[in-house]
Scaffold this motif. Structure first.
Motif, PDB file in Angstrom:
ATOM      1  N   MET A   1       0.841  -1.200   0.000  1.00  0.00           N
ATOM      2  CA  MET A   1       0.000   0.000   0.000  1.00  0.00           C
ATOM      3  C   MET A   1       0.877   1.252   0.000  1.00  0.00           C
ATOM      4  N   ASN A   2       0.636   2.135  -0.948  1.00  0.00           N
ATOM      5  CA  ASN A   2       1.404   3.383  -1.025  1.00  0.00           C
ATOM      6  C   ASN A   2       0.709   4.447  -0.181  1.00  0.00           C
ATOM      7  N   LYS A   3       1.377   4.890   0.877  1.00  0.00           N
ATOM      8  CA  LYS A   3       0.807   5.854   1.816  1.00  0.00           C
ATOM      9  C   LYS A   3       1.389   7.253   1.636  1.00  0.00           C
ATOM     10  N   VAL A   4       2.134   7.477   0.577  1.00  0.00           N
ATOM     11  CA  VAL A   4       2.836   8.744   0.383  1.00  0.00           C
ATOM     12  C   VAL A   4       1.877   9.833  -0.066  1.00  0.00           C
ATOM     13  N   THR A   5       1.987  11.003   0.557  1.00  0.00           N
ATOM     14  CA  THR A   5       1.198  12.173   0.193  1.00  0.00           C
ATOM     15  C   THR A   5       2.025  13.415   0.491  1.00  0.00           C
ATOM     16  N   ARG A 172       8.427  12.330  13.045  1.00  0.00           N
ATOM     17  CA  ARG A 172       9.492  12.484  12.055  1.00  0.00           C
ATOM     18  C   ARG A 172      10.440  11.299  12.157  1.00  0.00           C
ATOM     19  N   ALA A 173      10.807  10.740  10.992  1.00  0.00           N
ATOM     20  CA  ALA A 173      11.722   9.601  10.953  1.00  0.00           C
ATOM     21  C   ALA A 173      12.892   9.909  10.029  1.00  0.00           C
ATOM     22  N   ALA A 174      14.009   9.242  10.278  1.00  0.00           N
ATOM     23  CA  ALA A 174      15.181   9.421   9.421  1.00  0.00           C
ATOM     24  C   ALA A 174      14.970   8.741   8.075  1.00  0.00           C
ATOM     25  N   ARG A 175      14.410   7.540   8.105  1.00  0.00           N
ATOM     26  CA  ARG A 175      14.145   6.793   6.871  1.00  0.00           C
ATOM     27  C   ARG A 175      12.775   6.153   6.977  1.00  0.00           C
ATOM     28  N   GLY A 176      12.138   5.986   5.850  1.00  0.00           N
ATOM     29  CA  GLY A 176      10.847   5.320   5.821  1.00  0.00           C
ATOM     30  C   GLY A 176      10.528   4.869   4.413  1.00  0.00           C
ATOM     31  N   ASP A 177       9.666   3.878   4.297  1.00  0.00           N
ATOM     32  CA  ASP A 177       9.240   3.453   2.963  1.00  0.00           C
ATOM     33  C   ASP A 177       7.790   3.846   2.728  1.00  0.00           C
ATOM     34  N   SER A 178       7.314   3.616   1.524  1.00  0.00           N
ATOM     35  CA  SER A 178       5.974   4.064   1.155  1.00  0.00           C
ATOM     36  C   SER A 178       4.875   3.306   1.888  1.00  0.00           C
ATOM     37  N   ALA A 179       5.223   2.195   2.543  1.00  0.00           N
ATOM     38  CA  ALA A 179       4.250   1.438   3.327  1.00  0.00           C
ATOM     39  C   ALA A 179       4.185   1.930   4.767  1.00  0.00           C
ATOM     40  N   GLU A 207      12.930  11.835   6.302  1.00  0.00           N
ATOM     41  CA  GLU A 207      14.050  12.545   5.666  1.00  0.00           C
ATOM     42  C   GLU A 207      14.514  11.822   4.409  1.00  0.00           C
ATOM     43  N   GLU A 208      14.385  10.502   4.404  1.00  0.00           N
ATOM     44  CA  GLU A 208      14.766   9.709   3.229  1.00  0.00           C
ATOM     45  C   GLU A 208      13.675   8.680   2.961  1.00  0.00           C
ATOM     46  N   LEU A 209      13.043   8.779   1.795  1.00  0.00           N
ATOM     47  CA  LEU A 209      11.999   7.836   1.416  1.00  0.00           C
ATOM     48  C   LEU A 209      12.603   6.754   0.528  1.00  0.00           C
ATOM     49  N   VAL A 210      12.366   5.493   0.912  1.00  0.00           N
ATOM     50  CA  VAL A 210      12.895   4.373   0.139  1.00  0.00           C
ATOM     51  C   VAL A 210      11.742   3.476  -0.305  1.00  0.00           C
ATOM     52  N   ALA A 211      12.046   2.564  -1.192  1.00  0.00           N
ATOM     53  CA  ALA A 211      11.034   1.647  -1.711  1.00  0.00           C
ATOM     54  C   ALA A 211      10.792   0.513  -0.717  1.00  0.00           C
ATOM     55  N   PRO A 212       9.582  -0.049  -0.733  1.00  0.00           N
ATOM     56  CA  PRO A 212       9.318  -1.209   0.137  1.00  0.00           C
ATOM     57  C   PRO A 212      10.320  -2.324  -0.134  1.00  0.00           C
ATOM     58  N   GLN A 228      -0.407   5.793   8.831  1.00  0.00           N
ATOM     59  CA  GLN A 228      -1.402   5.874   7.757  1.00  0.00           C
ATOM     60  C   GLN A 228      -0.964   6.771   6.597  1.00  0.00           C
ATOM     61  N   ARG A 229      -0.094   7.747   6.872  1.00  0.00           N
ATOM     62  CA  ARG A 229       0.330   8.691   5.830  1.00  0.00           C
ATOM     63  C   ARG A 229       1.824   8.961   5.952  1.00  0.00           C
ATOM     64  N   VAL A 230       2.488   9.085   4.807  1.00  0.00           N
ATOM     65  CA  VAL A 230       3.930   9.341   4.765  1.00  0.00           C
ATOM     66  C   VAL A 230       4.194  10.559   3.892  1.00  0.00           C
TER      67      VAL A 230
END
Length: 250
Positions: A1-5, A172-179, A207-212, A228-230
């Motif tokens: 699930m892509n939660k990016v907005t 706030r997170a240093a890294r996160g993925d779209s899920a 701060e850094e968005l990566v792929a699942p 729920q949202r990134v």
């Protein structure tokens, strides 16, 4: 699930009088972009749960200065003169909680635990009640904290503390993925995961968005089920980190 907005869309449905858990410790690890997006909106009368309420002009301090916050649940006032002024003037309701108790109340809320017993506060006004939550215009106590339920275990007295859950959470997170799986950096991990767990709708700026699949499961600090949202930060937003008191060598 892509939660990016985007940030504006992520906070657009936060209504007046919403309860809000906000991550960070002082100015470390605060969701700056999301707070600014919320400030650009119109939501007011917010009840905020956070370790502190930012500083004058930074973090939650910008919402506080515009009288958009009606209640704060926190561990300390911090470097915020406006926070102290509003509280002492009776313009703001404040519930101060021992820091470890606040952390556990947020964690308990996220885990579905309604309450727990702790020895912190026994023998103080935290247990007996009477701490001023809101002052009157004349400086009297208009709203005071209630006494807490006590129970003895193994010959020691404990206080019953209720869990905290909120309508929304901003972290706030240093890294996160779209899920929504998140990794926090060092001390920014203190309150961010706990705030995220407590929110019914949690929004994370990363701060850094990566792929699942790019995050090793063993390094994930908070699983995406809590998010729920990134919102992916720009390089400039990711580098925007204020310091309360800079200490440097001569």
């Amino acid at each position: 699930m892509n939660k990016v907005t985007d940030a504006a869309s992520a906070v657009a449905d936060i209504p007046d009088a919403a309860t809000l858990a906000v991550g960070g410790f002082g100015l470390c690890g605060i969701p700056t972009a999301l707070i600014r997006a919320l400030h650009r909106g119109s939501a007011t009368g917010l009840a905020v749960v956070s370790n502190n309420c930012g500083t004058d002009g930074h973090g939650l301090g910008v919402l506080l200065a515009d009288r958009r916050i009606s209640r704060v649940t926190a561990s300390y006032v911090g470097e915020n003169k406006e926070f102290a002024r509003q509280y002492l003037a009776g313009e703001l309701e404040v519930e101060l909680i021992p820091q470890g108790t606040l952390a556990e109340r947020l964690r308990a809320g996220g885990c579905g635990i309604p309450a727990f017993y702790t020895p912190a506060g026994v023998g103080t006004q935290i247990a007996d009640g009477g701490l001023p939550w809101r002052h009157g215009p004349d400086g009297t106590v208009a709203v005071a904290s209630p006494p807490k339920e006590r129970r003895d275990f193994g010959g020691r007295t404990y206080l019953l503390e209720p869990a905290i859950t909120t309508d929304f959470a901003l972290v706030r997170a240093a890294r996160g993925d779209s899920a929504g799986n998140l990794v926090f950096h060092r001390s920014a991990r203190n309150f961010n995961p706990l705030a995220a767990m407590a929110g019914a709708v949690t929004v994370a700026e990363v701060e850094e968005l990566v792929a699942p699949g790019d995050l090793d499961p063993d390094e994930i600090h908070l699983p995406g089920v809590f998010v729920q949202r990134v919102v992916a930060l720009t390089p400039a937003e990711a580098a925007d980190k204020s310091i309360e008191k800079a200490t440097v060598r001569d």
